[in-house]
Motif scaffolding. Structure first.
Motif, short mmCIF file in Angstrom:
data_model
loop_
_atom_site.label_atom_id
_atom_site.label_comp_id
_atom_site.label_asym_id
_atom_site.label_seq_id
_atom_site.Cartn_x
_atom_site.Cartn_y
_atom_site.Cartn_z
N MET A 78 0.83 -1.21 0.00
CA MET A 78 0.00 0.00 0.00
C MET A 78 0.86 1.26 0.00
N ASP A 79 1.99 1.22 0.74
CA ASP A 79 2.91 2.37 0.73
C ASP A 79 3.49 2.58 -0.66
N GLU A 80 3.81 1.50 -1.35
CA GLU A 80 4.36 1.62 -2.70
C GLU A 80 3.33 2.23 -3.65
N ILE A 81 2.08 1.77 -3.55
CA ILE A 81 1.03 2.33 -4.41
C ILE A 81 0.84 3.81 -4.12
N ALA A 82 0.85 4.17 -2.83
CA ALA A 82 0.67 5.58 -2.46
C ALA A 82 1.83 6.43 -2.97
N ASP A 83 3.04 5.92 -2.89
CA ASP A 83 4.20 6.69 -3.38
C ASP A 83 4.11 6.91 -4.88
N ILE A 84 3.73 5.88 -5.62
CA ILE A 84 3.58 6.01 -7.07
C ILE A 84 2.46 7.00 -7.40
N TYR A 85 1.38 6.89 -6.67
CA TYR A 85 0.20 7.75 -6.87
C TYR A 85 0.59 9.22 -6.71
N ALA A 86 1.38 9.51 -5.67
CA ALA A 86 1.78 10.90 -5.41
C ALA A 86 2.87 11.37 -6.37
N ASP A 87 3.88 10.52 -6.60
CA ASP A 87 5.04 10.93 -7.38
C ASP A 87 4.74 11.05 -8.87
N SER A 88 3.61 10.50 -9.32
CA SER A 88 3.27 10.63 -10.74
C SER A 88 3.13 12.10 -11.13
N PHE A 89 2.74 12.93 -10.18
CA PHE A 89 2.64 14.37 -10.46
C PHE A 89 4.00 14.94 -10.81
N LEU A 90 5.04 14.51 -10.07
CA LEU A 90 6.39 15.02 -10.31
C LEU A 90 6.99 14.44 -11.57
N ALA A 91 6.49 13.27 -12.00
CA ALA A 91 6.95 12.67 -13.25
C ALA A 91 6.40 13.43 -14.46
N HIS A 92 5.20 13.95 -14.32
CA HIS A 92 4.56 14.70 -15.42
C HIS A 92 3.93 15.97 -14.85
N PRO A 93 4.75 16.90 -14.37
CA PRO A 93 4.20 18.08 -13.69
C PRO A 93 3.66 19.11 -14.67
N PRO A 94 2.61 19.81 -14.29
CA PRO A 94 2.18 20.95 -15.10
C PRO A 94 3.18 22.09 -14.89
N PRO A 95 3.52 22.80 -15.93
CA PRO A 95 4.48 23.90 -15.75
C PRO A 95 3.87 25.03 -14.94
N ALA A 96 4.73 25.69 -14.18
CA ALA A 96 4.30 26.92 -13.52
C ALA A 96 4.08 27.99 -14.57
N HIS A 97 3.11 28.84 -14.34
CA HIS A 97 2.88 29.96 -15.26
C HIS A 97 4.17 30.78 -15.35
N VAL A 98 4.51 31.21 -16.54
CA VAL A 98 5.76 31.93 -16.75
C VAL A 98 5.84 33.20 -15.89
N ASP A 99 4.69 33.77 -15.53
CA ASP A 99 4.68 35.00 -14.73
C ASP A 99 4.37 34.75 -13.27
N ALA A 100 4.36 33.50 -12.82
CA ALA A 100 3.96 33.20 -11.45
C ALA A 100 4.84 33.91 -10.43
N LEU A 101 6.15 33.78 -10.56
CA LEU A 101 7.04 34.39 -9.57
C LEU A 101 6.97 35.92 -9.64
N THR A 102 6.83 36.46 -10.82
CA THR A 102 6.73 37.92 -10.97
C THR A 102 5.49 38.44 -10.25
N VAL A 103 4.37 37.74 -10.41
CA VAL A 103 3.13 38.17 -9.77
C VAL A 103 3.24 38.03 -8.25
N LEU A 104 3.77 36.91 -7.78
CA LEU A 104 3.90 36.72 -6.34
C LEU A 104 4.84 37.78 -5.74
N GLN A 105 5.93 38.06 -6.41
CA GLN A 105 6.84 39.10 -5.91
C GLN A 105 6.17 40.46 -5.92
#
Length: 257
Positions: A97-124
C-alpha cells in the motif's frame, strides 16, 4: 471600506497550467504502478480493470468534493484500491500500500504541469505591495505534500504565509469553511482579502459568499449565467499577467517601479 491586507490564490490553472495530456500521463503511471505492486501480492488485474477502478475512485472523490468535503490522501488511495477489488486495501501488506501511495503521489512530479511563466513575478509583485499571501487549493488526485515539494523547487513556497490543501483539511472549495480556515491562519477578515482563481464556482462564487473580493482568470471556465450577480467577480482578467494591476486597483495601491 476595509483596507486590503491579503491575497489568496488558487493553484490549478492559476499558478500552474495543466493540460489533459499531462493528466492522462500521470493517470497511466498510477495505473501501471498499482497493477505491478498488486501483482507482487499474487493478484493479477488487467490494466483496463485498474483504469475502471481509477475512474470510479475519481468520480467518488469528486462527488465528495461537490459537497464541500474531501478525503485525505491515504484514504483516496484506499478507495482506489478497493474499487479494484472490494476489501483489497485492508488485505494488502502495508509495504504494498505504501508503494502504491508513493507512485500515486510521485506521478505528479513525473509529469508536472508547468508553472505559469509569470507566477514568480506576480507573487513578488504582491509581496512588494506589502500584502500577505495564502494558497487555497482543491487537490484532486495529488496530495498537498507533493504540491509543497513542487512549489519549493520552483521558488514559490516562501511567498505564502499559509497553504490550505483540501486533502489535508478534508474540506473543499467552494465551501465557506475552507476559506475561513485560510483567513484565520492569515489573521485576515474576508473584507480585507482578495481571492484570485480560474474556477467560477470555486474561485468566485465561494469566496464571494464569504465576503471576499474576487479576481477571476477567464478562459478555463465560463459563467453559466453572465447576468448572475453571485458569479460576477470584482475584476475579470484574461491571464495571470493582468492580476497585479487588478490587485493594485482593488487594494488602492500603486505598483512598485
Amino acid at each position: 471600506m476595509a483596507e486590503i491586507t491579503t491575497v489568496t490564490f488558487d493553484l490549478w490553472q492559476t499558478l500552474l497550467l495543466d493540460e489533459l495530456d499531462l493528466g492522462h500521463a500521470r493517470a497511466l503511471v498510477r495505473l501501471e504502478g498499482a497493477q505491478v505492486a498488486i501483482a507482487t501480492a499474487g493478484k493479477e488485474f488487467s490494466i483496463e480493470h485498474v483504469r475502471s477502478a481509477y475512474d470510479s475512485c475519481f468520480q467518488q472523490c469528486r462527488n465528495i468534493r461537490d459537497k464541500g468535503l474531501d478525503v485525505d490522501f491515504r484514504e483516496q488511495v484506499s478507495i482506489f484500491v478497493d474499487h479494484i477489488e472490494p476489501g483489497l486495501a485492508n488485505g494488502l501488506d502495508r509495504i504494498v500500500m505504501d508503494e502504491i501511495a508513493d507512485i500515486y503521489a510521485d506521478s505528479f512530479l513525473a509529469h508536472p504541469p508547468p508553472a505559469h511563466v509569470d507566477a514568480l513575478t506576480v507573487l513578488q509583485g504582491v509581496k512588494d505591495m506589502g500584502l500577505k499571501m495564502g494558497l487555497i487549493s482543491n487537490t484532486g488526485m495529488t496530495p498537498g505534500f507533493t504540491f509543497r515539494h513542487y512549489m519549493e523547487e520552483r521558488g514559490m513556497l516562501d511567498y505564502f504565509h499559509t497553504l490550505i490543501f483540501s486533502d489535508e483539511v478534508k474540506l473543499a472549495k467552494p465551501a465557506n469553511e475552507i476559506f475561513t480556515i485560510a483567513l484565520e491562519a492569515l489573521g485576515s477578515t474576508p473584507e480585507q482579502t482578495i481571492h484570485v482563481g480560474d474556477h467560477v464556482i470555486n474561485d468566485v462564487v465561494g469566496p464571494k459568499r464569504c465576503g471576499m473580493k474576487t479576481i477571476w482568470i477567464s478562459g478555463f471556465y465560463e459563467r453559466d449565467d453572465p447576468n448572475d450577480p453571485e458569479s460576477e467577480p470584482d475584476i475579470t482578467v484574461t491571464g495571470l499577467t493582468e492580476v497585479l494591476p487588478a490587485v493594485a486597483k482593488l487594494a488602492g495601491l500603486s505598483l512598485a517601479g
